[in-house]
Each structure stands twice: as structure tokens, then as C-alpha cells.
Design an enzyme around this catalytic site. Structure first.
Site, PDB file in Angstrom:
ATOM      1  N   CYS A   2       0.756  -1.000  -0.035  1.00  0.00           N
ATOM      2  CA  CYS A   2      -0.147  -0.091   0.001  1.00  0.00           C
ATOM      3  C   CYS A   2       0.987   1.327  -0.127  1.00  0.00           C
ATOM      4  O   CYS A   2       2.025   1.334   0.175  1.00  0.00           O
ATOM      5  CB  CYS A   2      -0.789   0.005   1.446  1.00  0.00           C
ATOM      6  SG  CYS A   2      -1.781  -1.437   1.452  1.00  0.00           S
ATOM      7  N   ARG A  27       3.989   1.271  -6.576  1.00  0.00           N
ATOM      8  CA  ARG A  27       4.018   0.206  -5.525  1.00  0.00           C
ATOM      9  C   ARG A  27       2.862  -1.067  -5.848  1.00  0.00           C
ATOM     10  O   ARG A  27       2.799  -1.948  -4.972  1.00  0.00           O
ATOM     11  CB  ARG A  27       3.963   0.801  -4.253  1.00  0.00           C
ATOM     12  CG  ARG A  27       4.935   1.749  -3.775  1.00  0.00           C
ATOM     13  CD  ARG A  27       4.707   2.515  -2.657  1.00  0.00           C
ATOM     14  NE  ARG A  27       4.229   1.691  -1.286  1.00  0.00           N
ATOM     15  CZ  ARG A  27       5.388   1.512  -0.388  1.00  0.00           C
ATOM     16  NH1 ARG A  27       6.435   1.743  -0.762  1.00  0.00           N
ATOM     17  NH2 ARG A  27       4.994   0.799   0.641  1.00  0.00           N
ATOM     18  N   TRP A  76      -3.131  -2.170  -1.744  1.00  0.00           N
ATOM     19  CA  TRP A  76      -2.701  -3.318  -2.348  1.00  0.00           C
ATOM     20  C   TRP A  76      -3.400  -4.565  -1.433  1.00  0.00           C
ATOM     21  O   TRP A  76      -3.104  -4.677  -0.322  1.00  0.00           O
ATOM     22  CB  TRP A  76      -1.299  -3.535  -2.271  1.00  0.00           C
ATOM     23  CG  TRP A  76      -0.815  -4.829  -2.878  1.00  0.00           C
ATOM     24  CD1 TRP A  76      -0.350  -5.966  -2.080  1.00  0.00           C
ATOM     25  CD2 TRP A  76      -0.541  -5.247  -3.931  1.00  0.00           C
ATOM     26  NE1 TRP A  76      -0.053  -6.750  -2.680  1.00  0.00           N
ATOM     27  CE2 TRP A  76      -0.218  -6.610  -4.097  1.00  0.00           C
ATOM     28  CE3 TRP A  76      -0.671  -4.871  -5.296  1.00  0.00           C
ATOM     29  CZ2 TRP A  76       0.137  -7.483  -5.110  1.00  0.00           C
ATOM     30  CZ3 TRP A  76      -0.472  -5.593  -6.512  1.00  0.00           C
ATOM     31  CH2 TRP A  76       0.285  -6.988  -6.461  1.00  0.00           C
ATOM     32  N   ASN A 102      -0.388   0.178   6.016  1.00  0.00           N
ATOM     33  CA  ASN A 102       0.291  -0.990   5.373  1.00  0.00           C
ATOM     34  C   ASN A 102       0.846  -1.965   6.168  1.00  0.00           C
ATOM     35  O   ASN A 102       1.577  -1.611   6.940  1.00  0.00           O
ATOM     36  CB  ASN A 102       1.166  -0.073   4.263  1.00  0.00           C
ATOM     37  CG  ASN A 102       2.014  -1.011   3.550  1.00  0.00           C
ATOM     38  OD1 ASN A 102       1.417  -1.943   2.885  1.00  0.00           O
ATOM     39  ND2 ASN A 102       3.252  -0.717   3.014  1.00  0.00           N
ATOM     40  N   GLY A 103       0.452  -3.181   5.844  1.00  0.00           N
ATOM     41  CA  GLY A 103       0.997  -4.242   6.584  1.00  0.00           C
ATOM     42  C   GLY A 103       0.084  -5.412   6.838  1.00  0.00           C
ATOM     43  O   GLY A 103      -0.814  -5.381   6.052  1.00  0.00           O
ATOM     44  N   GLU A 487      15.522 -22.445 -12.984  1.00  0.00           N
ATOM     45  CA  GLU A 487      15.370 -21.187 -12.468  1.00  0.00           C
ATOM     46  C   GLU A 487      16.404 -20.307 -12.802  1.00  0.00           C
ATOM     47  O   GLU A 487      16.294 -19.238 -13.357  1.00  0.00           O
ATOM     48  CB  GLU A 487      14.694 -21.041 -11.099  1.00  0.00           C
ATOM     49  CG  GLU A 487      14.535 -19.598 -10.524  1.00  0.00           C
ATOM     50  CD  GLU A 487      13.489 -18.911 -11.306  1.00  0.00           C
ATOM     51  OE1 GLU A 487      12.966 -19.588 -12.300  1.00  0.00           O
ATOM     52  OE2 GLU A 487      13.271 -17.625 -11.377  1.00  0.00           O
ATOM     53  N   LYS A 491      16.253 -17.210 -15.403  1.00  0.00           N
ATOM     54  CA  LYS A 491      16.750 -15.696 -14.928  1.00  0.00           C
ATOM     55  C   LYS A 491      17.664 -15.133 -15.895  1.00  0.00           C
ATOM     56  O   LYS A 491      17.716 -14.057 -16.606  1.00  0.00           O
ATOM     57  CB  LYS A 491      17.279 -15.703 -13.572  1.00  0.00           C
ATOM     58  CG  LYS A 491      16.169 -15.801 -12.676  1.00  0.00           C
ATOM     59  CD  LYS A 491      15.275 -14.604 -12.397  1.00  0.00           C
ATOM     60  CE  LYS A 491      13.974 -14.591 -12.867  1.00  0.00           C
ATOM     61  NZ  LYS A 491      13.175 -15.698 -12.866  1.00  0.00           N
ATOM     62  N   GLU A 494      16.394 -14.880 -19.748  1.00  0.00           N
ATOM     63  CA  GLU A 494      15.237 -13.796 -20.061  1.00  0.00           C
ATOM     64  C   GLU A 494      15.843 -12.271 -19.827  1.00  0.00           C
ATOM     65  O   GLU A 494      14.985 -11.528 -20.129  1.00  0.00           O
ATOM     66  CB  GLU A 494      14.028 -14.193 -19.152  1.00  0.00           C
ATOM     67  CG  GLU A 494      14.156 -13.943 -17.815  1.00  0.00           C
ATOM     68  CD  GLU A 494      12.975 -14.326 -16.775  1.00  0.00           C
ATOM     69  OE1 GLU A 494      11.832 -13.678 -17.584  1.00  0.00           O
ATOM     70  OE2 GLU A 494      12.843 -14.736 -15.928  1.00  0.00           O
ATOM     71  N   HIS A 510      24.070 -37.818 -20.679  1.00  0.00           N
ATOM     72  CA  HIS A 510      23.148 -38.375 -21.729  1.00  0.00           C
ATOM     73  C   HIS A 510      22.907 -37.558 -23.025  1.00  0.00           C
ATOM     74  O   HIS A 510      22.067 -37.248 -23.536  1.00  0.00           O
ATOM     75  CB  HIS A 510      21.723 -38.759 -21.183  1.00  0.00           C
ATOM     76  CG  HIS A 510      21.760 -39.536 -20.034  1.00  0.00           C
ATOM     77  ND1 HIS A 510      21.991 -41.027 -20.298  1.00  0.00           N
ATOM     78  CD2 HIS A 510      22.196 -39.551 -18.630  1.00  0.00           C
ATOM     79  CE1 HIS A 510      21.952 -41.901 -19.395  1.00  0.00           C
ATOM     80  NE2 HIS A 510      22.083 -40.861 -18.132  1.00  0.00           N
ATOM     81  N   LYS A 609       5.053  -8.961 -18.143  1.00  0.00           N
ATOM     82  CA  LYS A 609       5.085  -9.356 -16.635  1.00  0.00           C
ATOM     83  C   LYS A 609       3.846 -10.564 -16.314  1.00  0.00           C
ATOM     84  O   LYS A 609       3.989 -11.350 -15.640  1.00  0.00           O
ATOM     85  CB  LYS A 609       4.624  -8.443 -15.751  1.00  0.00           C
ATOM     86  CG  LYS A 609       4.520  -8.614 -14.299  1.00  0.00           C
ATOM     87  CD  LYS A 609       5.886  -9.098 -13.842  1.00  0.00           C
ATOM     88  CE  LYS A 609       6.156  -9.746 -12.344  1.00  0.00           C
ATOM     89  NZ  LYS A 609       7.095 -10.356 -12.199  1.00  0.00           N
TER      90      LYS A 609
HETATM   91  C1  AGP Z   1       9.573 -15.531 -14.562  1.00  0.00           C
HETATM   92  O1  AGP Z   1      10.706 -14.602 -14.301  1.00  0.00           O
HETATM   93  C2  AGP Z   1       8.967 -15.084 -15.980  1.00  0.00           C
HETATM   94  N1  AGP Z   1       8.496 -13.533 -15.979  1.00  0.00           N
HETATM   95  C3  AGP Z   1       7.785 -16.008 -16.366  1.00  0.00           C
HETATM   96  O2  AGP Z   1       8.340 -17.185 -16.533  1.00  0.00           O
HETATM   97  C4  AGP Z   1       6.552 -16.264 -15.271  1.00  0.00           C
HETATM   98  O3  AGP Z   1       7.015 -16.757 -14.286  1.00  0.00           O
HETATM   99  C5  AGP Z   1       5.430 -16.830 -15.916  1.00  0.00           C
HETATM  100  O4  AGP Z   1       4.821 -16.162 -17.045  1.00  0.00           O
HETATM  101  C6  AGP Z   1       4.298 -17.069 -15.192  1.00  0.00           C
HETATM  102  O5  AGP Z   1       3.746 -15.994 -14.518  1.00  0.00           O
HETATM  103  P1  AGP Z   1       2.527 -16.218 -13.465  1.00  0.00           P
HETATM  104  O6  AGP Z   1       3.514 -16.589 -12.014  1.00  0.00           O
HETATM  105  O7  AGP Z   1       2.332 -14.728 -13.042  1.00  0.00           O
HETATM  106  O8  AGP Z   1       1.555 -17.161 -13.720  1.00  0.00           O
END
Ligand code: AGP
Length: 614
Positions: A2, A27, A76, A102-103, A487, A491, A494, A510, A609
Site C-alpha cells: 500500500c 507500488r 494493495w 500498510n502491513g 530457474e 533468469k 530472460e 546423456h 509481466k
Molecule cells: C519469470 O521470471 C517469468 N517472468 C515468467 O516465466 C513467469 O514466471 C510466468 O509467465 C508465469 O507467470 P505467473 O506466475 O504470473 O503465472
């Protein structure tokens, strides 16, 4: 998270509140509101709107308010869906006292029950409203004293601001595990806000409140007291030199880096109020999972995309180890189209930061049609998945601005670990001593990450120098750390656009081992755990072929330094929780490399996002 803004002084307050809230929009929020003292100095006037701040601005435009004291808030949602009724400010029964917050108030249910018995009437689903009625309950002739008395009973985190019409010459601000700063103007006028950007148009003279500190702000004076003992505290006034953009990231160069450093708080807020520190007992009422159901399930299906899918892969190791329930993990875009053998004995768990990912949502809907029970793990209250699910476990990571998920991921792991403990306890597959051990291990994680982050930032910055120009990268891991290899690779690819692959370390021979040469950096996760010796054997295979090795392993493990000088070490913790800890250096390494390559770290090319299309 928030946004809070407050002002008392000679200037008109409404424009200050609206401008300040606008500067806190980054935020994330889903509703907004404000309150001010009416000119007659005898009543408060509150205006609240669901949705964007523009709705509130439009509403206020027509009114020519000449008030000089007020509070503003962007919400939020954590408890209670986004709505006007749940928007702050919230007031007491009389309407003479208002709060913005906020919290997370952990014991708000019990406090609310007590207050209802005393005759208080509630008008929202929020935890915040409890604070207004609790202060009202303690009001005599001084607001600051009433706030201090009320907060003695409150457990949880709060950045809180309070206004009472009987003392319209002051604002009360309190900080406890949620940020709150003060601003002062030499020419008179006092400000309060969740974050510095809201104050920059008016002042650069800032006072940073610490936890358990309370401020009493007046038009031409301010003072800070200890919340617990009421003692006067001497505070330094600091002059901020940031520009507005830097201030939104609180001085970090990118939101992603800010969010990496917010992970200790995000993890803490995700288990806060859900895990008994003494017994390890887990309580997740919003998941709607009772003992009878949990002892009837035949299997669990985890469904997600991207980073959330990696969280699901880690959870499979935990759930099968600690609950004895078979677990399937599906990438949602596959799950939604394959033949699904589901029924009401199957618990389906969609995992999504946004709660809007099209493939995960579609998979959830198919599972629901087939009779499965749905419990969603999500970071956004009121998102589509949370409105269609049977139960929800919210991650309290706060809004994640960077496209590359970081704090949401480690918060998802935290929520999944809590769920594992809950199911294990309900199915009696976790003993009380194991529950205590696992609970203590999780509780220790936030402080440990907080301590390690500065060193890891330096070490990954040094490493990044050698790898910024690489074209390919291999990440290796075994067991519950294999998904962290995936992961780490995601990172890197991407945000730096370097091709990177994550592999089970045992899979090297393999096929992927054909790739190994002096130009192929290989990062291996090698904590001292049950598969350590196997990982080291795989690492030796890479070394024998002159691969360029980076090892991430346990502090004090001399064996690692024998293999490579490119080494990042981490403290030893319960091996099941290594996935949370070992993610951190991989996030930072990807960030450091991408930053050096001049990539748009927060908004990488081609990415969104939230992927709301197939
Ligand atoms: C993660 O760094 C990416 N931006 C992407 O893989 C993301 O995790 C994926 O699109 C899933 O999104 P969500 O968790 O909002 O469902």
C-alpha cells in the site's frame, strides 16, 4: 504494498495527497482513498474509490476543498477483495477517527471478535479496520496515548497513520516492520509517507522512522517517541539527493534488484501469522483444506508456467517426502490440452504470481470441471484465479514490478513449504519434533538471506565480469535443487538474452556433455546434501573436459576450492530449504551479467509481466 501519504500545515492538503499517491503508484494498488478535516474543524470527510487513482482524482476535481490536514492511501489488497468498502481510510464507530495502514495484522480475527462483543460495528473485510476500533476503545483525551495503548495488543506489521477530529492539529504515525518516512518543511508543514517519492515535490528533508517508533506531526513541529515506553527520541533530519525515478527504486538501479533485496521481508510476510514458532504448527484457513479432505486425497497436481513451474517442481520433492501423497507437476500449456484423469480425490494447485496467466487459468478451469478441488497459490488478491478457486494461499511478496520474477518465486516456495507442513501434520506424516525443526528452519531464512545479500551482490558482480560475453551457459542441479538450476538458467536467458539451459546434473552424460569446452561456463549447485557426492562426480566430468566451472556450495567445503576458483558459498541450512537460499546468487548473477550487457533488466525484450494470452 500500500501507499500512505499525510500532511498537516498551511497548504491545501488534497492536492498534496493526490500528487503523493500518484508518485507511489509504482507500488501497485487496486483502490484509493483520502480523508481531510472539514473547514469547520468539527468533522472529517472521507472519499474512497475502487480501481485507479484517476477515479479518485476525478471525484475530487469537482470539489474545491480548502482543508490543511489529511491522509491518503492506495490499497494493495491482502485481506478482503478490492472494493470501495475495503478501501482506506477506515474509521471507528463514531466516524471521528480514521486510520490508513500498510502491513498485516496477524491477530485481527481475535481482536475483531473482542471488539464486536464490545459493540463495535465493522464495515469492511480488512484487518486494518480493527485498528480504528481498537484505538477508539482506548480513546480518552489524547490520541497518541490511545494509539500506544491500542498497539500493545496488536501482532503483525504496520505503517500506520491516524487522524482524530477531536485533536485536528496533529497526525500520528507509527512504524513497525513496514516502511514509513517523515518530511518537514522549514517554512512549516509536516509530511508522512510510505516512501520518499511522495515527498520529493515538497521537501528533501526526510526523517526515517525505525520500527517501534511513533511520530506526532503538527503544522509547525514534530516529535518522535518510542512506541513501547513513550520516551522522546532524537532523530536526524537527512537531506535526500535522489531524483524521483531513483526514489521509486529507493536508490536501487532497477526494480529487479530492489525486489531481490526485498526477499527477506517477502518471505517473512508470507509465513507471518501462519507458522507457530514454538510448535511448527501451520495454519492456512484461507486454503479451505480440512483434515478429512487431506486424508482422502489420492494425489496432488501442481500446474504453472515459467518460474512458477519451477516452484512446483521443488514442491514435488517436499510434498512426496513429507506427506506420502503422489505428486504430478505440469506445465500449464500442456496440462490444459492433454487427457486429464482427475476427480474429486485429486487436489489441483495452480501457482501464479499474477493470477492472470492464460494457460494456468485454463488448466485450472478444466480441472474444476472434472471435479478436482482447487487451491491456488497467488500474489495478487482479487485476480481472476483467486476469484474462481476453491481456496487460496496468498504469497505476501507485495507487487512485483520487474518482469523477471524474484521475490514472488521465493515467496511461492515459502507458501508451498507451509502447505507441505500443513498436509504432513494433518496426515500425521510429520512428527511434532520434525514440525518444530522444519518451522525453525523456515523462520531462520529471512535474517540469513538479509545477512548474505551484500556479500552475494559483491561476489556475483566480480564473477559477472568474466561471463558477460558468453553465448551459452549450462546450469546443473540435483534433487530439489534441479529446479533451481532451471530457474537460474531462466533468469539469465530472460534478462541477458544469453542462451542458458538447466539440466539435472545426472543427465549430463546423456548428451549435454558434448557441449563442454573451454567456452562453455557450467554453474553447478553443490550444497552438502544427500546427493553431494553425485554432483561432485558430475562436476569432475566437466572439469576433465576443460569446462569453465562455477560452483555454488556450502561454506567451509574445501573440496570445492580444489575444483574451481569461481566459487560462491552459502551457509548450511536444512537441506530441504536450500532451493530458497540457492536461488539468491543465481538471481544476482543473472542481474549482474544483464546489467553489464546494458539490457533492459526490468522490461526485457519480447516479455510481459503477465502472459494473459495463449
Ligand atoms: C519469470 O521470471 C517469468 N517472468 C515468467 O516465466 C513467469 O514466471 C510466468 O509467465 C508465469 O507467470 P505467473 O506466475 O504470473 O503465472
Amino acid at each position: 504494498m500500500c501507499g500512505i501519504v499525510g500532511y498537516i500545515g498551511k497548504r491545501r492538503v488534497v492536492p498534496i495527497l493526490l500528487e503523493g499517491l500518484k508518485r507511489l503508484e509504482y507500488r501497485g494498488y487496486d483502490s484509493a482513498g483520502l480523508v481531510y478535516v472539514n473547514n469547520d474543524d468539527t468533522t472529517l470527510k472521507r472519499h474512497r474509490c475502487e480501481g485507479k487513482l484517476a477515479n479518485l482524482e476525478e471525484h475530487m476535481e469537482a470539489l474545491n476543498i480548502d482543508s490543511h490536514v489529511g491522509l491518503g492511501h492506495t490499497r494493495w489488497a491482502t485481506h478482503g477483495a478490492p472494493s470501495e468498502a475495503n478501501a482506506h481510510p477506515h474509521c471507528d464507530c463514531s466516524g471521528d477517527l480514521v486510520v490508513v495502514h500498510n502491513g498485516i495484522i496477524e491477530n485481527y480475527n481475535s481482536l475483531r471478535d473482542e471488539l464486536i462483543v464490545k459493540g463495535h460495528c465493522f464495515n469492511s473485510e480488512t484487518d486494518t479496520e480493527v485498528l480504528a476500533h481498537l484505538i477508539e476503545e482506548n480513546l480518552e483525551d489524547d490520541l497518541a496515548a490511545a494509539v500506544r495503548k491500542a498497539l500493545v495488543k496488536v501482532e503483525g506489521s504496520y505503517a500506520l497513520a491516524v487522524l482524530w477530529i477531536k485533536q485536528p492539529d496533529r497526525l500520528i504515525a507509527v512504524r513497525n516492520n513496514s516502511p514509513l518516512v517523515l518530511g518537514i518543511q522549514e517554512s512549516g508543514g509536516s509530511f508522512l509517507a510510505s516512501d520518499i517519492p511522495a515527498l520529493l515535490p515538497y521537501t528533501r528533508e526526510i526523517i526515517f522512522l525505525e520500527d517501534r517508533e511513533m511520530a506526532i506531526l503538527k503544522a509547525d513541529s514534530w516529535e518522535v517517541l518510542g512506541l513501547d515506553h513513550g520516551n522522546l527520541i532524537d532523530k536526524e533530519v537527512q537531506t535526500i539527493t535522489w531524483n524521483a525515478t531513483m526514489a521509486e527504486k529507493t536508490g536501487y538501479k532497477h526494480f529487479m534488484l530492489k525486489e531481490i533485496f526485498e526477499q527477506p521481508l517477502a518471505i517473512l510476510n508470507t509465513f507471518r501469522g501462519r507458522l507457530d514458532p514454538e510448535t511448527g504448527q501451520v495454519n492456512l484457513p484461507e486454503a479451505e483444506l480440512d483434515t478429512e479432505y487431506l486424508n482422502s486425497i489420492s494425489r496432488i497436481c501442481l500446474v504453472a508456467c515459467g518460474t512458477s513451474w519451477h516452484a512446483a517442481l521443488v514442491a514435488k520433492y517436499w510434498l512426496e517426502k513429507w506427506t506420502g501423497v503422489p505428486v504430478e507437476v505440469d506445465i500449464a500449456s500442456e496440462f490444459r490440452y492433454r487427457t486429464l484423469l482427475l476427480d474429486d480425490s485429486v487436489l489441483v494447485i495452480p501457482i501464479s504470481q499474477s493470477g492472470e496467466t492464460a494457460d494456468t487459468l485454463a488448466g485450472m478451469r478444466r480441472a474444476k470441471q472434472l471435479g478436482a478441488k482447487i487451491v491456488t497459490i497467488c500474489n495478487v488478491v482479487g485476480s481472476t484465479m483467486t476469484r474462481e478457486t476453491d481456496g487460496t494461499i496468498y504469497t505476501h511478496a507485495g507487487p512485483e514490478i520487474g518482469v523477471a520474477s524474484t521475490k514472488a518465486f521465493t515467496s511461492q516456495l515459502t507458501a508451498l513449504f507451509l502447505l507441505t507442513m500443513l498436509i504432513g501434520q494433518e496426515r500425521n506424516t510429520i512428527t511434532p519434533s520434525e514440525a518444530r525443526e522444519l518451522g525453525q528452519a523456515l523462520i531462520g531464512i529471512p535474517n540469513l538471506i538479509e545477512e548474505e545479500l551484500p556479500r552475494l551482490q559483491e561476489e556475483t558482480a566480480r564473477l559477472a565480469e568474466d561471463f558477460t560475453k558468453c553465448r551459452d551457459f549450462l546450469y546443473l542441479g540435483r534433487g530439489c535443487n534441479f529446479p533451481i538450476a532451471l530457474e537460474g538458467a531462466l533468469k539469465l536467458k530472460e534478462i541477458s538474452y544469453i542462451h542458458a539451459e538447466g539440466y539435472p546434473a545426472g543427465e549430463l552424460k546423456h548428451g549435454p556433455i558434448a557441449l563442454i569446452d573451454r567456452d562453455m561456463p557450467v554453474l553447478a549447485l553443490a550444497p552438502k546434501d544427500g546427493v553431494y557426492d553425485k554432483v561432485i562426480s558430475n562436476v569432475e566430468e566437466v572439469k576433465a573436459r576443460h569446462g569453465r566451472l562455477i560452483l555454488v556450495g556450502s561454506a567451509g567445503d574445501a573440496n570445492l576450492l580444489r575444483i574451481t576458483g569461481d566459487l560462491i558459498t552459502l551457509p548450511a541450512i536444512h537441506e530441504d530449504l536450500n532451493p530458497i537460499l540457492y536461488t539468491i546468487p543465481l538471481q544476482l548473477l543473472a542481474y549482474q551479467i544483464a546489467n553489464r550487457r546494458g539490457c533492459d533488466v526490468d522490461q526485457p525484450r519480447n516479455l510481459a509481466k503477465s502472459v494473459t494470452v495463449e
